[in-house]
Design a protein around this motif. Structure first.
Motif, PDB file in Angstrom:
ATOM      1  N   LEU A   5       0.095  -9.787  -9.233  1.00  0.00           N
ATOM      2  CA  LEU A   5      -0.740  -9.598  -8.037  1.00  0.00           C
ATOM      3  C   LEU A   5      -0.451  -8.249  -7.392  1.00  0.00           C
ATOM      4  CD1 LEU A   5      -0.734 -12.975  -6.051  1.00  0.00           C
ATOM      5  CD2 LEU A   5      -2.667 -11.861  -7.147  1.00  0.00           C
ATOM      6  N   LYS A   6       0.825  -7.938  -7.269  1.00  0.00           N
ATOM      7  CA  LYS A   6       1.219  -6.665  -6.664  1.00  0.00           C
ATOM      8  C   LYS A   6       0.680  -5.493  -7.476  1.00  0.00           C
ATOM      9  CE  LYS A   6       5.243  -4.076  -5.077  1.00  0.00           C
ATOM     10  NZ  LYS A   6       6.708  -4.112  -4.862  1.00  0.00           N
ATOM     11  N   GLN A   7       0.819  -5.567  -8.794  1.00  0.00           N
ATOM     12  CA  GLN A   7       0.336  -4.479  -9.645  1.00  0.00           C
ATOM     13  C   GLN A   7      -1.183  -4.331  -9.546  1.00  0.00           C
ATOM     14  OE1 GLN A   7       2.460  -2.271 -11.311  1.00  0.00           O
ATOM     15  NE2 GLN A   7       0.524  -1.159 -11.290  1.00  0.00           N
ATOM     16  N   ALA A   8      -1.890  -5.462  -9.484  1.00  0.00           N
ATOM     17  CA  ALA A   8      -3.352  -5.407  -9.337  1.00  0.00           C
ATOM     18  C   ALA A   8      -3.730  -4.760  -8.011  1.00  0.00           C
ATOM     19  CB  ALA A   8      -3.940  -6.807  -9.437  1.00  0.00           C
ATOM     20  N   ARG A   9      -2.985  -5.071  -6.959  1.00  0.00           N
ATOM     21  CA  ARG A   9      -3.242  -4.455  -5.653  1.00  0.00           C
ATOM     22  C   ARG A   9      -2.995  -2.958  -5.706  1.00  0.00           C
ATOM     23  NH1 ARG A   9       0.112  -2.759  -1.941  1.00  0.00           N
ATOM     24  NH2 ARG A   9       1.912  -3.950  -2.668  1.00  0.00           N
ATOM     25  N   LEU A  10      -1.887  -2.562  -6.325  1.00  0.00           N
ATOM     26  CA  LEU A  10      -1.571  -1.134  -6.440  1.00  0.00           C
ATOM     27  C   LEU A  10      -2.605  -0.412  -7.303  1.00  0.00           C
ATOM     28  CD1 LEU A  10       2.307  -1.369  -6.860  1.00  0.00           C
ATOM     29  CD2 LEU A  10       1.031  -0.615  -4.827  1.00  0.00           C
ATOM     30  N   ASN A  11      -3.040  -1.055  -8.391  1.00  0.00           N
ATOM     31  CA  ASN A  11      -4.064  -0.448  -9.249  1.00  0.00           C
ATOM     32  C   ASN A  11      -5.370  -0.243  -8.493  1.00  0.00           C
ATOM     33  OD1 ASN A  11      -2.240  -0.467 -11.341  1.00  0.00           O
ATOM     34  ND2 ASN A  11      -3.203  -2.150 -12.453  1.00  0.00           N
ATOM     35  N   THR A  24      -8.608 -10.669   3.561  1.00  0.00           N
ATOM     36  CA  THR A  24      -8.488 -12.113   3.352  1.00  0.00           C
ATOM     37  C   THR A  24      -8.348 -12.906   4.644  1.00  0.00           C
ATOM     38  OG1 THR A  24      -6.091 -11.951   3.129  1.00  0.00           O
ATOM     39  CG2 THR A  24      -7.399 -11.818   1.093  1.00  0.00           C
ATOM     40  N   GLY A  25      -8.013 -12.219   5.729  1.00  0.00           N
ATOM     41  CA  GLY A  25      -7.753 -12.926   6.978  1.00  0.00           C
ATOM     42  C   GLY A  25      -6.363 -13.543   7.015  1.00  0.00           C
ATOM     43  N   LEU A  26      -5.530 -13.150   6.070  1.00  0.00           N
ATOM     44  CA  LEU A  26      -4.151 -13.629   6.011  1.00  0.00           C
ATOM     45  C   LEU A  26      -3.238 -12.594   6.641  1.00  0.00           C
ATOM     46  CD1 LEU A  26      -4.234 -14.822   2.291  1.00  0.00           C
ATOM     47  CD2 LEU A  26      -4.372 -16.275   4.322  1.00  0.00           C
ATOM     48  N   SER A  27      -2.024 -12.972   6.942  1.00  0.00           N
ATOM     49  CA  SER A  27      -1.071 -12.012   7.497  1.00  0.00           C
ATOM     50  C   SER A  27      -0.425 -11.202   6.370  1.00  0.00           C
ATOM     51  CB  SER A  27       0.016 -12.741   8.292  1.00  0.00           C
ATOM     52  OG  SER A  27       0.860 -13.462   7.424  1.00  0.00           O
ATOM     53  N   ARG A  28       0.116 -10.061   6.749  1.00  0.00           N
ATOM     54  CA  ARG A  28       0.815  -9.224   5.768  1.00  0.00           C
ATOM     55  C   ARG A  28       2.009  -9.981   5.192  1.00  0.00           C
ATOM     56  NH1 ARG A  28       5.073  -5.345   6.269  1.00  0.00           N
ATOM     57  NH2 ARG A  28       5.100  -4.019   4.426  1.00  0.00           N
ATOM     58  N   LYS A  29       2.649 -10.785   6.022  1.00  0.00           N
ATOM     59  CA  LYS A  29       3.807 -11.566   5.577  1.00  0.00           C
ATOM     60  C   LYS A  29       3.406 -12.535   4.463  1.00  0.00           C
ATOM     61  CE  LYS A  29       7.666 -14.118   7.488  1.00  0.00           C
ATOM     62  NZ  LYS A  29       8.340 -14.551   8.705  1.00  0.00           N
ATOM     63  N   VAL A  30       2.224 -13.130   4.568  1.00  0.00           N
ATOM     64  CA  VAL A  30       1.734 -14.049   3.530  1.00  0.00           C
ATOM     65  C   VAL A  30       1.477 -13.277   2.232  1.00  0.00           C
ATOM     66  CG1 VAL A  30      -0.187 -15.558   2.879  1.00  0.00           C
ATOM     67  CG2 VAL A  30       0.804 -15.718   5.165  1.00  0.00           C
ATOM     68  N   ILE A  31       0.950 -12.069   2.356  1.00  0.00           N
ATOM     69  CA  ILE A  31       0.703 -11.233   1.168  1.00  0.00           C
ATOM     70  C   ILE A  31       2.035 -10.881   0.502  1.00  0.00           C
ATOM     71  CG2 ILE A  31      -0.331  -9.090   0.306  1.00  0.00           C
ATOM     72  CD1 ILE A  31      -2.325 -11.201   1.537  1.00  0.00           C
ATOM     73  N   ILE A  32       3.023 -10.525   1.299  1.00  0.00           N
ATOM     74  CA  ILE A  32       4.347 -10.199   0.750  1.00  0.00           C
ATOM     75  C   ILE A  32       4.917 -11.400   0.008  1.00  0.00           C
ATOM     76  CG2 ILE A  32       6.744  -9.701   1.394  1.00  0.00           C
ATOM     77  CD1 ILE A  32       5.580  -7.989   3.714  1.00  0.00           C
ATOM     78  N   ARG A  33       4.817 -12.594   0.612  1.00  0.00           N
ATOM     79  CA  ARG A  33       5.324 -13.811  -0.039  1.00  0.00           C
ATOM     80  C   ARG A  33       4.578 -14.083  -1.344  1.00  0.00           C
ATOM     81  NH1 ARG A  33       8.407 -17.528   1.937  1.00  0.00           N
ATOM     82  NH2 ARG A  33       7.117 -19.268   1.225  1.00  0.00           N
ATOM     83  N   ALA A  34       3.267 -13.858  -1.351  1.00  0.00           N
ATOM     84  CA  ALA A  34       2.482 -14.083  -2.575  1.00  0.00           C
ATOM     85  C   ALA A  34       2.944 -13.151  -3.685  1.00  0.00           C
ATOM     86  CB  ALA A  34       0.995 -13.880  -2.286  1.00  0.00           C
ATOM     87  N   GLU A  35       3.251 -11.913  -3.323  1.00  0.00           N
ATOM     88  CA  GLU A  35       3.711 -10.942  -4.316  1.00  0.00           C
ATOM     89  C   GLU A  35       5.121 -11.250  -4.814  1.00  0.00           C
ATOM     90  OE1 GLU A  35       3.055  -7.009  -2.749  1.00  0.00           O
ATOM     91  OE2 GLU A  35       0.877  -7.179  -2.999  1.00  0.00           O
TER      92      GLU A  35
END
Length: 104
Positions: free
Chosen positions: A14-20, A32-43
Motif C-alpha cells: 500500500l505504501k509503495q502504491a501511494r509513493l508510486n 478517503t475521509g480517514l485520519s493520517r494515523k489510520v493511513i499510517i496504521r494501514a501501511e
C-alpha cells in the motif's frame, strides 16, 4: 509466511502504491475521509477491510481486489442444494375442521 508477515507485506505494498502515485499520507487521508494515523496504521499492516478498500479506491487500485479474491461461481453441489430447496408447488396440506356431527 505467517499472518503477520503477510499483512506487513500488504501494508508495504500500500505504501509503495501511494509513493508510486506521488501522494502523501495526508493526500490519501483527505481523499478517503480517514485520519493520517489510520493511513499510517494501514501501511504497517494494521487496517480493517473498509480502510483497505477506501485506500485502494483512492489509489485507483480497486480492480486489484478481483485478483486478490476473485469472484467465483457457486459450486455444482451448492447449485443442486439451491435447486432442491426451491419450492416447486404448494404442499397441499389443508386445515381439517373437526367433525361436530359425531358424539365422540
Amino acid at each position: 509466511m505467517s499472518v503477520s508477515e503477510i499483512v506487513a507485506q500488504l501494508g508495504q505494498r500500500l505504501k509503495q502504491a501511494r509513493l508510486n502515485a506521488d501522494l502523501t499520507q495526508e493526500d490519501i487521508a483527505a481523499m478517503t475521509g480517514l485520519s493520517r494515523k489510520v493511513i499510517i496504521r494501514a501501511e504497517k499492516g494494521k487496517a480493517n477491510l473498509e480502510t483497505l478498500v477506501a485506500i485502494l479506491i483512492a489509489l485507483g487500485l480497486e480492480k486489484q481486489l478481483d485478483l486478490f479474491i476473485p469472484a467465483l461461481p457457486p459450486s455444482p453441489v451448492q447449485m443442486a442444494k439451491r435447486k432442491a430447496a426451491k419450492r416447486q408447488r404448494a404442499s397441499g396440506k389443508r386445515v381439517v375442521k373437526p367433525d361436530t356431527s359425531s358424539p365422540w
